[in-house]
Design an enzyme around this catalytic site. Sequence first.
Site, PDB file in Angstrom:
ATOM      1  N   HIS A   1       0.822  -1.215   0.000  1.00 22.89           N
ATOM      2  CA  HIS A   1       0.000   0.000   0.000  1.00 22.89           C
ATOM      3  C   HIS A   1       0.855   1.264   0.000  1.00 22.89           C
ATOM      4  CE1 HIS A   1      -3.788  -2.316   1.541  1.00 22.89           C
ATOM      5  NE2 HIS A   1      -3.475  -2.596   0.298  1.00 22.89           N
TER       6      HIS A   1
ATOM      7  N   CYS B   1       3.813  13.113  -6.927  1.00 17.64           N
ATOM      8  CA  CYS B   1       2.976  14.050  -7.690  1.00 17.64           C
ATOM      9  C   CYS B   1       1.956  13.251  -8.494  1.00 17.64           C
ATOM     10  CB  CYS B   1       3.847  14.891  -8.632  1.00 17.64           C
ATOM     11  SG  CYS B   1       2.817  15.861  -9.768  1.00 17.64           S
TER      12      CYS B   1
HETATM   13  P1  NAD Z   1      -7.340  -3.202   9.804  1.00 18.66           P
HETATM   14  O1  NAD Z   1      -7.429  -1.899  10.537  1.00 18.66           O
HETATM   15  O2  NAD Z   1      -8.376  -3.562   8.830  1.00 18.66           O
HETATM   16  O3  NAD Z   1      -7.219  -4.425  10.820  1.00 18.66           O
HETATM   17  C1  NAD Z   1      -6.300  -4.469  11.840  1.00 18.66           C
HETATM   18  C2  NAD Z   1      -6.582  -5.750  12.635  1.00 18.66           C
HETATM   19  O4  NAD Z   1      -5.562  -5.874  13.622  1.00 18.66           O
HETATM   20  C3  NAD Z   1      -7.929  -5.744  13.361  1.00 18.66           C
HETATM   21  O5  NAD Z   1      -8.617  -6.949  13.075  1.00 18.66           O
HETATM   22  C4  NAD Z   1      -7.554  -5.632  14.850  1.00 18.66           C
HETATM   23  O6  NAD Z   1      -8.424  -6.361  15.681  1.00 18.66           O
HETATM   24  C5  NAD Z   1      -6.168  -6.233  14.865  1.00 18.66           C
HETATM   25  N1  NAD Z   1      -5.271  -5.689  15.900  1.00 18.66           N
HETATM   26  C6  NAD Z   1      -5.025  -4.386  16.153  1.00 18.66           C
HETATM   27  N2  NAD Z   1      -4.084  -4.248  17.114  1.00 18.66           N
HETATM   28  C7  NAD Z   1      -3.745  -5.513  17.488  1.00 18.66           C
HETATM   29  C8  NAD Z   1      -2.819  -6.040  18.438  1.00 18.66           C
HETATM   30  N3  NAD Z   1      -2.020  -5.241  19.152  1.00 18.66           N
HETATM   31  N4  NAD Z   1      -2.759  -7.386  18.589  1.00 18.66           N
HETATM   32  C9  NAD Z   1      -3.550  -8.217  17.843  1.00 18.66           C
HETATM   33  N5  NAD Z   1      -4.420  -7.763  16.904  1.00 18.66           N
HETATM   34  C10 NAD Z   1      -4.517  -6.435  16.724  1.00 18.66           C
HETATM   35  O7  NAD Z   1      -5.927  -3.195   9.159  1.00 18.66           O
HETATM   36  P2  NAD Z   1      -5.531  -3.684   7.756  1.00 18.66           P
HETATM   37  O8  NAD Z   1      -6.225  -4.965   7.426  1.00 18.66           O
HETATM   38  O9  NAD Z   1      -4.060  -3.651   7.743  1.00 18.66           O
HETATM   39  O10 NAD Z   1      -6.142  -2.603   6.734  1.00 18.66           O
HETATM   40  C11 NAD Z   1      -6.098  -1.225   6.926  1.00 18.66           C
HETATM   41  C12 NAD Z   1      -5.381  -0.499   5.785  1.00 18.66           C
HETATM   42  O11 NAD Z   1      -5.058   0.782   6.265  1.00 18.66           O
HETATM   43  C13 NAD Z   1      -4.067  -1.131   5.448  1.00 18.66           C
HETATM   44  O12 NAD Z   1      -4.186  -1.623   4.181  1.00 18.66           O
HETATM   45  C14 NAD Z   1      -3.017  -0.031   5.506  1.00 18.66           C
HETATM   46  O13 NAD Z   1      -2.669   0.375   4.198  1.00 18.66           O
HETATM   47  C15 NAD Z   1      -3.688   1.131   6.147  1.00 18.66           C
HETATM   48  N6  NAD Z   1      -3.164   1.462   7.515  1.00 18.66           N
HETATM   49  C16 NAD Z   1      -1.831   1.387   7.776  1.00 18.66           C
HETATM   50  C17 NAD Z   1      -1.361   1.705   9.044  1.00 18.66           C
HETATM   51  C18 NAD Z   1       0.127   1.614   9.311  1.00 18.66           C
HETATM   52  O14 NAD Z   1       0.919   1.739   8.388  1.00 18.66           O
HETATM   53  N7  NAD Z   1       0.535   1.364  10.563  1.00 18.66           N
HETATM   54  C19 NAD Z   1      -2.230   2.099  10.045  1.00 18.66           C
HETATM   55  C20 NAD Z   1      -3.618   2.186   9.741  1.00 18.66           C
HETATM   56  C21 NAD Z   1      -4.064   1.838   8.465  1.00 18.66           C
END
Ligand code: NAD
Length: 258
Positions: free
Chosen positions: A130, A138
């Site tokens: 992602h 840009c």
């Molecule tokens: P999501 O938010 O859809 O899911 C995260 C999952 O992790 C949830 O099911 C939650 O219950 C679980 N979780 C959270 N903290 C936890 C922990 N400490 N221990 C165990 N489980 C835990 O995340 P996703 O599927 O990665 O999709 C969100 C999109 O948003 C991603 O594709 C990404 O591009 C972007 N994003 C990235 C970041 C980052 O870079 N850190 C942060 C937020 C969103």
Amino acid sequence: MAGRETRAVQPEIERARDLISRGGVVALTGAGISTDSGIPDFRGPQGVWTTDPKAERMSDISYYLSDPDIRRRSWQNRLSAPAWTAEPNPGHRALADLERLGLLTDLLTQNIDGLHQLAGSSPQIVVELHGTMRESICMTCGDRRDMQLVLERVRAGEEDPECTECDGILKSATVSFGRSLDPEDLWRAEKAARSADVFLAVGSSLGVYPVAALVPVAARDGAQIVIVNAEPTPYDELAAAVIRGSISEVLPQLVPPE
Ligand code: NAD
């Protein structure tokens, strides 16, 4: 499914560690691996979108391109993003350890925060499906820069900085909703999933496609699936081990002793 819910965590950890100790591991990480570093996820119980559904618009490319107000708010959010001061946690470091032990071959991530590389994972094995928030891009000419250079301009008073090459709209080099993934990154990820002996999915709700589809792709080509996530995912039924627990506590336990 009900059987999984009642399974004790410790036998699942032991089963997962045994599979991982044989090598050929490909990991897929999502926002959940970085919450213990202070970066909120989107869809977990405390997620950015769960608590403020309007925030989802910031990640939609059509709103971003058409609405200068969304862009101004996005730049302010980027200035104060928790990732700039976040440190990798034991979950990120456990994956770096698995690589060092020769057990992890590819680290596919949905995250944009760069914490895997800061934890010591080699950039060569990390595929940022992602994109990355650490660079700007840009939308017209594709020019990429270190994000900190653009944030300096925002701090100096530019509310919606334009590309210095072509005056185009700038954004972070992340894949917004409504945009396709980089075909080369997706190809690398699919190739890794198909060749995996163990596919370790960590901290993802596995609801964002096409990345979530890597799990059934890996399973179909013979990988044992291990899922570590606090909440159920749509692919738990496919997994040889499902561990519901804190990622920063569970992942270090999956690293076999040297
Ligand atoms: P999501 O938010 O859809 O899911 C995260 C999952 O992790 C949830 O099911 C939650 O219950 C679980 N979780 C959270 N903290 C936890 C922990 N400490 N221990 C165990 N489980 C835990 O995340 P996703 O599927 O990665 O999709 C969100 C999109 O948003 C991603 O594709 C990404 O591009 C972007 N994003 C990235 C970041 C980052 O870079 N850190 C942060 C937020 C969103």
